[in-house]
Design a protein around this motif. Sequence first.
Motif, PDB file in Angstrom:
ATOM      1  N   PHE A  25      -4.323  69.853  18.106  1.00  0.00           N
ATOM      2  CA  PHE A  25      -4.640  69.829  16.677  1.00  0.00           C
ATOM      3  C   PHE A  25      -4.915  68.425  16.180  1.00  0.00           C
TER       4      PHE A  25
ATOM      5  N   ASN B 275      -3.693  67.024  13.620  1.00  0.00           N
ATOM      6  CA  ASN B 275      -2.453  66.349  13.216  1.00  0.00           C
ATOM      7  C   ASN B 275      -1.424  66.315  14.327  1.00  0.00           C
ATOM      8  N   TYR B 276      -1.850  66.479  15.563  1.00  0.00           N
ATOM      9  CA  TYR B 276      -0.995  66.489  16.764  1.00  0.00           C
ATOM     10  C   TYR B 276      -0.090  67.717  16.828  1.00  0.00           C
ATOM     11  N   ALA B 277       0.605  68.003  15.718  1.00  0.00           N
ATOM     12  CA  ALA B 277       1.519  69.145  15.672  1.00  0.00           C
ATOM     13  C   ALA B 277       2.522  69.128  16.813  1.00  0.00           C
TER      14      ALA B 277
END
Lengths: 356, 286
Positions: free
Chosen positions: A81, A83-85
């Motif tokens: 993702f 946003n890294y998640a």
Amino acid sequence: MATIELQGLVKAYNKTTAVHGIDLTINDGEFVVFVGPSGCGKSTTLRMIAGLEDITAGTLSIAGAVVNDMAPKQRNIAMVFQNYAIYPHMSVGKNIGFGLYTSKLSATEKGQRILETAKILGLEDLLDRRPSELSGGQRQRVAIGRAMVRDPVAFLFDEPLSNLDAQLRAQMRIEIKRLHQRLGTTIVYVTHDQIEAMTMADKIVVMRDGRILQVGTPTDLYENPVDVFTARFIGSPSMNLLTGEIAGGKLSVNQTVAAGLDATAFAEGPISVGVRPHDLLVGAPTHAGFEIAGTVTAVEPLGSETLVHLDIAGAEAIATAPGKLLPRVGSTVSATAQPGALYLFDAQTEQALGRL
Amino acid sequence: MAEMTANGYELAANRKPIRPGLILTWTVLLVGGLLMITPLLYMFSTSLKSAGQVYDLRLIPLAPSFDNYVKVLSDGRFMRWFLNSALVATTVTLSNVFFDSLVGYTLAKFEFRGRYFIFLAILSTLMIPTEMLVIPWYLMSSQLGWLDSYWGIMFPGMMTAFGTFLMKQFFETVPDDFLEAARIDGLNEFEIWWKVAMPLVMPAISALAIFTFLGNWTAFFWPLIVTTSKELYTLPVGLSSFAVEQSIQWELIMTGAALATIPTLLVFLVLQRFIVRGVMLAGLKG
């Protein structure tokens, strides 16, 4: 490893249609980049492939099986993702291991897989750290690690580098590309950054308003764009667009006739003329191609070359000059282009007509 | 010497002037703080006094002793009430953390018809005062045979509108990316809630747990109404019975009250670090 096929894929939210029946085959092991401006439907398409969005119409097959109604976990795909998640309450090792949540491997095998993945990504010394103790690039690597660890049939990347600074982005681009070469897994990658698309993709899919405009290799798209949008979207700086006319088999732009170019193959009348900044040269020896005069409005020295912003009868254009040449702002210079460097587009439909 | 003088001047110059506003602020805070702490100090002080010294208002007792503590702790009733309170407060707290979070998460993260209406319906119950609810609760307990039972004390508080509202608001701040990543990793919806979403809202859970525990530990009105047998009294109800039964034994009541503050202090000490620590955004790039 698997082929992913999209047939007439539609996504509609109430009365708005985000994706209008797209067809595409993503071959096994291919690195495909979806590119386009915000709201073009590229992320929605990726989310449909992932199983995070329901498919309104059409079929989606992975490895020959229709997966329209399958849950994300049944599709055996992995996603990274924007946003890294990565989970802040888990260590790096646990985050990577989370990708193996449903796997039936023993704890030892899982541990081995986590370590192998961490080694590939250079994270082996950070396994016990928390995400809050990592840099942006390291966090992104952890997110990739979680995707890699379970050996999925395809990786989906949703604008994974847009939160990184320019230097790190360039580095991660190369890392992801190397990873693809090493693993050979199908990658579907979404970005709005055409440089990422050009540098990483085997195949680029240009989207606009929920439709695919063009599919091709980076060179294909750069050399033979199907319309003005693709032509201007691919390549940096963007292609210059000038208004011209074909009369008597000759092309004229801003009352300057390109005498050396034979335009008899094109219909008479108004036309849009595209020329890439790197093909429009200031300070180059004149030749039988295209030549036009413009007033210098700004100069951007980049060291190896200089970008010269020109005002050509009210139209803005960018030309390139050798690095040491810095034309004075306000002066009039002549810019030239080789035969074959001009892209002609229909003035009304903006569809490509050919090169001149 | 000259250097010292120079430094002295420098320090004096750097010192900020004391503003009158600041003096006022500190005075108000000091008075407020004293008002808060005085009853607590007197509670501890009285618990160390003998029955004869109770009305001697000096803060430090003349002959402090722990006799009252020995007396209260060796009285079987106190321990029973203490355990009753602990059982009720813990059960209700766990139940609230579980159900309020589950409902709050569902309302925050799932799209379904009637979601907004359900939320409003839950929220509207906050406008009904407890005093109005006591009669229906009592009738319900009476008809279902829950009067004078643990379940009778606990059932009205097992899930609260406030807790649901609090948790919903917090779950809304959890980015969907976390949940979607977990969905792709193969977790089912319950596991996503439990293993991914819940740890991310620990500050809210801690706050909810502290509020619920304190509220139930100190609850007096409903437990007094629903219980009749002394074995089922909670601590506040039991302590109040000290005052009614015999002549008021302030020193014993204060000792009981002092002992009763221990669990609430413990709960606060254990959970407060979760409230302070903001873990949420560490895994996401803002």
